[in-house]
Design an enzyme around this catalytic site. Structure first.
Site, PDB file in Angstrom:
ATOM      1  N   CYS A 104       0.828  -1.212   0.000  1.00 45.20           N
ATOM      2  CA  CYS A 104       0.000   0.000   0.000  1.00 45.20           C
ATOM      3  C   CYS A 104       0.861   1.260   0.000  1.00 45.20           C
ATOM      4  O   CYS A 104       0.483   2.272   0.570  1.00 45.20           O
ATOM      5  CB  CYS A 104      -0.923   0.062   1.206  1.00 45.20           C
ATOM      6  SG  CYS A 104      -2.130  -1.242   1.270  1.00 45.20           S
ATOM      7  N   ASN A 105       2.028   1.195  -0.603  1.00 48.81           N
ATOM      8  CA  ASN A 105       2.937   2.335  -0.537  1.00 48.81           C
ATOM      9  C   ASN A 105       3.597   2.531  -1.897  1.00 48.81           C
ATOM     10  O   ASN A 105       4.775   2.234  -2.080  1.00 48.81           O
ATOM     11  CB  ASN A 105       3.980   2.056   0.570  1.00 48.81           C
ATOM     12  CG  ASN A 105       4.915   3.220   0.792  1.00 48.81           C
ATOM     13  OD1 ASN A 105       5.099   4.069  -0.089  1.00 48.81           O
ATOM     14  ND2 ASN A 105       5.528   3.278   1.945  1.00 48.81           N
TER      15      ASN A 105
END
Ligand SMILES: *Cc1c(COP(=O)(O)O)cnc(C)c1O
Length: 738
Positions: free
Chosen positions: A329-330
Site C-alpha cells: 500500500c505504498n
C-alpha cells in the site's frame, strides 16, 4: 545478547507471550499490517459487555445515557494518550485511518475556492486524493511509537490513525482535529443522523446542524459504541502489559536493529550480498526518530538475480512465518526503493501485477518487497527464527552442483507405471484401470479436470491449497452405468458417503430434476470460464458441509455451447507452441503432467538424508508416472531428472503409438505438501525441492506435456499402463532447468 532485549522492557515478555497470546504457534512478523490483541483485552471487553447495558446514545433511556457518558470518557482518555489538550483538540471516531482522511478530503472538496493538495510521495495509498492545512497519517507511526501532540501550535491540523494497529483490537480509527483548523470541516453539506438538531422532509425541507462539539457535527449515524468500549479496555490492558508506547518503541527498535545487522551481514559463497535492504541512508535503526521497527528488502541469488517475493512467501508459509510481501500500500515508497518509473508500473499492471499481490520479477526488477515489521510482543526468538530461515533458503554457501543427469548419454527407455485422472480439479486422483486403453485428447486424458468446485458467492474455483480437505473427495469414473461417483474418504454424520452425476455432458437427459445445471461464468485461476453448475441442493450440501464453505459442483461447458473455447478445457491456460527450445511454462496447468519414479526416488533420498518425511508420488498430482525400463536396475544407476531435457515422448507400439510434446517444467508450490491420503500438511517435500530444484526463483518438478498436434495418432490416441515410452531429447539442459 538475548537478555538485553527483555531487559529493555523491564517486563517478563515470555510470561506475557504465553498467557496473553495463546493463538500464536507461528512466527508473526506483520505487525505493521495489524498487531495482535491480548487475551486480557478480549476478556476485559467481554466482562464489560456482559455487565453493562449500553443503549443507542441517540435515545434518552438510562442505557443510552450510560453509552454517552462512557463514550465521552473514552474520547478524553484517548486525547490524553496522545498528550492532546482537549482545550485545543477534538477527537472524532471514524472507521479507520482511511475514513478519517476521506472525511477531511470530502470537506475540502466542497470549499468554494477549491483547494490544492500536496502529498508526500512516500505515502500510503489512502492519501493519494488555499490555505495550507496539514494532515498527518499516523497510522503506522503510533503502532510502536508515542505520538505527542503536546505543542498545539506545532501539531498537525488533522491526524488520522487506526487503533487496531496499536492494540490489535478494536477495528476503529480516529481523526484528531486541532480546533483552530476545524472550520473547513464544518462547511460540508452532507449530514447524517446524530449530526443535526432538526430535519424536515418534503417540499421546502430544511435542517439545522448541531452546534456543540466538532465531533458531534462530524460523527454521522450511530457511533460504534461497543468498539469504543473495547478501546477503553484496550488502553488499560496495554498500559498494564507494556507500560507505554515509549517502552514499546525502544524494545521494537532494539529488535529491528538486530534484524538489520543480521540481514546486512549475509553473503553468498562468492562474497555478494544476499539482502538488498531498502532504507534511507540518513536513517538509522539505532535512532527511533529517523526509523521505525520495519525492515523492507529483497533477496538476490549468488548471480545477482532477484528472488521473487512469491517464492519467499511460499517458503515462509511452510516454515510458519508470517511476513508481508508486495507493494505494501505504498506506491511512492516502492517506486523509489525499487527504482520503478510510472512506465514500469504500467508494464507491471499489464503483466498482471495488482495491489495486494506481487511476486513477479519483470524486466529483472522485482515488483514488490518483503517486509518484516515488529510489535510490542515480538521477541528475540521471532527474529532468530526469521534470520535462520533466510540462512537456510537464501544464502548460497557453495556453488550449485552441475546437473546430475547425463544429458548426452543414452537415455534408455521407460514404461507407464500408472495413469491418474483428476476428474474434479484439485480433488483426489483416480487410477485408471491397468488393463484399459485410456483416451488421450488435445486437452489431456479423458475425463481429466472436466469438473470443478465453485464458491457460490465469488464463483471462484476452489483449490486444494486453501481447502486441503479436497484431497479427501475421491471421484471415480464408472463407465458402465455412465457415472462420475464422488466418495468422501472420511465420515460426517448426516451426509451420504457418496454422490454421483451422469458422465453425459447434456444434463437434460437426466430424469432427476435435481441434476439439471445452469450456465454461468466461473473464475478459474483468474480467468472467466463458461460453466454449467449443478442446481441440486443435495450436491451443494454435500460439498459445502465437507469443506465448510458454500460451494457446489460445476462442469466446464462443452465446445458446442462454448464458441470462444477451443475445447472443454478452456480453463487450461494457453499452451505455448513456440519452436524448440520451448520456454518454461508459466501456467501451473497443462493437458498432462508427467513425472518419473527415478526423480521421486532421488528427491526422497535427499529428504531422508535430512531426516525429513519421504513424499508419496501422489503429492505431485501427475497424470502419468513413468518408470525406467531396465530390468534389475540398481537404484544407484537411475537417471533422476532426465525429463528436464526431454523434448517429446513416443508411447506405445506401432499399432497404437502416441507422441507427446514436452512443454516445459512444472512450477511447484506448497500444495505438494498436502498428503493426498489424509489431507494433512507437512513441510516436505517442498523444503527439499526448494533447496535442490530452484531455478531463477522457481521450483520445478515433473514436466508438462500435450498430445502432439497433426500426428497420425492424434484422433485415436490411447495409452495403457505398461506401455513402453521412448523419450527424445534435443534441448540443451541449461536452457531449461537447474
Ligand atoms: C495501515 C495504514 C493506513 C490505513 O489504515 P486503515 O486502517 O486501512 O484505514 C494508512 N496509512 C498508513 C501509514 C498505514 O500504516
Amino acid at each position: 545478547m538475548g537478555k538485553s532485549f527483555e531487559n529493555s522492557y523491564d517486563i517478563d515478555l515470555e510470561d506475557i507471550r504465553l498467557s496473553e497470546y495463546p493463538m500464536t504457534d507461528t512466527t508473526y512478523l506483520d505487525h505493521a499490517g495489524t498487531t495482535l490483541y491480548s487475551k486480557s483485552l478480549i476478556e476485559a471487553f467481554a466482562t464489560e459487555m456482559t455487565s453493562n447495558l449500553l443503549g443507542n446514545p441517540h435515545s434518552a433511556s438510562s442505557a443510552a445515557q450510560l453509552s454517552s457518558r462512557r463514550v465521552d470518557d473514552v474520547r478524553l482518555r484517548m486525547l490524553h494518550f496522545f498528550n492532546a489538550d482537549p482545550e485545543h483538540f477534538d477527537l472524532v471516531f471514524v472507521a479507520n485511518a482511511t475514513a478519517g482522511m476521506k472525511l477531511v478530503m470530502d470537506a475540502f472538496r466542497e470549499q468554494e475556492q477549491g483547494f490544492w493538495y500536496g502529498y508526500h510521495k512516500d505515502a500510503h495509498t489512502s492519501l493519494h486524493g488555499k490555505n495550507t492545512y496539514s494532515l498527518l497519517d499516523a497510522a503506522a507511526l503510533v503502532s510502536t511509537c508515542p505520538l505527542d501532540l503536546g505543542n498545539a501550535a506545532l501539531a498537525p491540523d488533522y491526524t488520522v490513525l487506526s487503533f487496531y494497529k496499536i492494540f490489535g483490537f478494536p477495528d476503529l480509527g480516529a481523526l484528531i482535529v486541532r480546533k483552530a483548523a476545524a472550520e473547513p470541516l464544518l462547511k460540508r453539506s452532507y449530514f447524517g443522523g446524530g449530526t443535526v438538531d432538526m430535519v424536515t422532509v418534503g417540499q421546502g425541507g430544511w435542517h439545522i446542524k448541531k452546534q456543540g462539539h466538532l465531533h458531534q457535527q462530524l460523527e454521522d449515524g450511530t457511533l460504534p459504541i461497543h468498539n469504543i468500549m473495547a478501546l477503553d479496555s484496550a488502553l488499560q490492558v496495554h498500559k498494564r502489559l507494556y507500560k507505554s508506547l515509549r517502552c514499546v518503541a525502544s524494545h521494537t527498535m532494539a529488535l529491528a536493529e538486530e534484524v538489520y545487522q543480521q540481514l546486512s551481514s549475509f553473503r553468498h559463497f562468492n562474497g555478494t550480498h544476499v539482502c538488498e535492504i531498502y532504507k534511507d541512508p540518513a536513517s538509522s535503526y539505532a535512532d527511533s526518530t529517523t526509523q521505525g521497527p520495519i525492515i523492507s528488502f529483497n533477496f538476490r541469488n549468488s548471480s545477482g538475480h532477484f528472488v521473487s517475493n512469491a517464492e519467499v512467501e511460499k517458503l515462509a508459509t511452510i516454515r510458519n512465518i508470517q511476513i508481508r510481501t508486495g507493494g505494501l500500500c505504498n506506491p511512492g515508497g516502492i517506486a523509489s526503493s525499487l527504482e520503478l518509473t510510472s512506465q514500469d508500473f504500467r508494464r507491471n499492471f499489464s503483466a498482471g501485477v495488482r495491489c495486494g499481490q506481487g511476486g513477479l520479477i519483470i524486466g529483472g526488477k522485482p515488483t514488490g518487497v518483503i517486509r518484516v515489521s515488529l510489535g510490542a510482543m515480538s521477541n528475540l526468538e521471532d527474529i532468530t527464527t526469521f534470520v535462520d530461515f533466510v540462512r537456510e533458503f537464501f544464502v548460497e554457501a557453495r556453488p550449485k552442483e552441475p546437473p546430475a543427469a547425463d544429458v548426452n548419454g543414452s537415455i534408455g527407455s521407460f514404461y507407464v507405471e500408472s495413469l491418474t485422472i483428476y476428474p474434479i480439479k484439485s480433488c483426489g486422483g483416480w487410477r485408471a484401470p491397468s488393463d484399459s486403453e485410456w483416451d488421450i485428447k488435445q486437452e489431456g486424458l479423458a475425463w481429466d479436470r472436466e469438473w470443478c468446485l465453485v464458491h457460490q458467492g465469488t464463483r471462484k474455483a476452489l483449490s486444494q491449497k486453501t481447502y486441503p480437505k479436497m484431497a479427501l473427495l475421491r471421484p471415480s469414473i464408472d463407465l458402465k452405468p455412465n457415472l462420475l461417483r464422488i466418495h468422501y474418504a472420511a465420515f460426517l454424520p448426516g451426509l451420504p458417503d457418496e454422490i454421483s452425476v451422469s458422465l453425459t455432458p447434456d444434463s437434460k437427459i437426466s430424469n432427476n430434476a435435481d441434476l439439471t445445471t445452469s450456465e454461468m461464468e466461473a473464475e478459474v485461476c483468474g480467468q472467466e470460464v463458461p460453466m454449467n453448475t449443478y442446481q441440486s441442493e443435495t450436491i451443494a450440501r454435500f460439498f459445502s458441509t465437507i469443506l465448510g464453505t458454500p460451494c457446489t459442483l460445476a462442469r466446464f461447458r462443452q465446445p458446442q455451447s462454448c464458441p470462444s473455447g477451443r475445447h472443454s478445457k478452456a480453463h487450461l491456460a494457453p499452451i505455448s507452441t513456440s519452436p524448440v527450445p520451448r520456454p518454461i511454462l508459466l501456467s501451473n496447468e497443462s493437458p498432462m503432467l508427467v513425472i518419473t519414479r527415478s526423480s521421486v526416488n532421488r528427491l526422497n533420498e535427499q529428504i531422508k538424508s535430512a531426516d525429513g518425511k519421504a513424499a508419496h508420488a501422489s503429492v505431485f498430482r501427475a497424470n502419468i508416472v513413468l518408470a525406467e525400463d531396465r530390468p534389475g536396475l540398481d537404484p544407484g544407476f537411475e537417471q533422476p531428472y532426465v525429463e528436464d531435457a526431454w523434448e517429446y515422448l513416443r508411447i506405445g507400439k506401432a499399432s497404437r503409438k502416441v507422441t507427446l510434446d514436452v512443454l516445459g517444467g512444472c512450477r511447484r508450490c506448497q500444495m505438494v505438501c498436502i498428503d493426498q491420503t489424509t489431507g494433512e500438511k507437512d513441510g516436505e517435500p517442498f523444503i527439499t525441492l526448494a533447496k535442490t530444484r530452484r531455478n531463477k526463483g522457481q521450483v520445478f518438478f515433473g514436466v508438462h506435456t500435450a498430445l502432439a498436434k497433426g500426428g497420425d495418432d492424434e484422433a485415436n490416441a490411447r495409452v495403457k499402463v505398461g506401455d513402453r515410452v521412448v523419450p527424445i531429447k534435443t534441448v540443451r539442459l541449461d536452457d531449461r532447468l537447474v
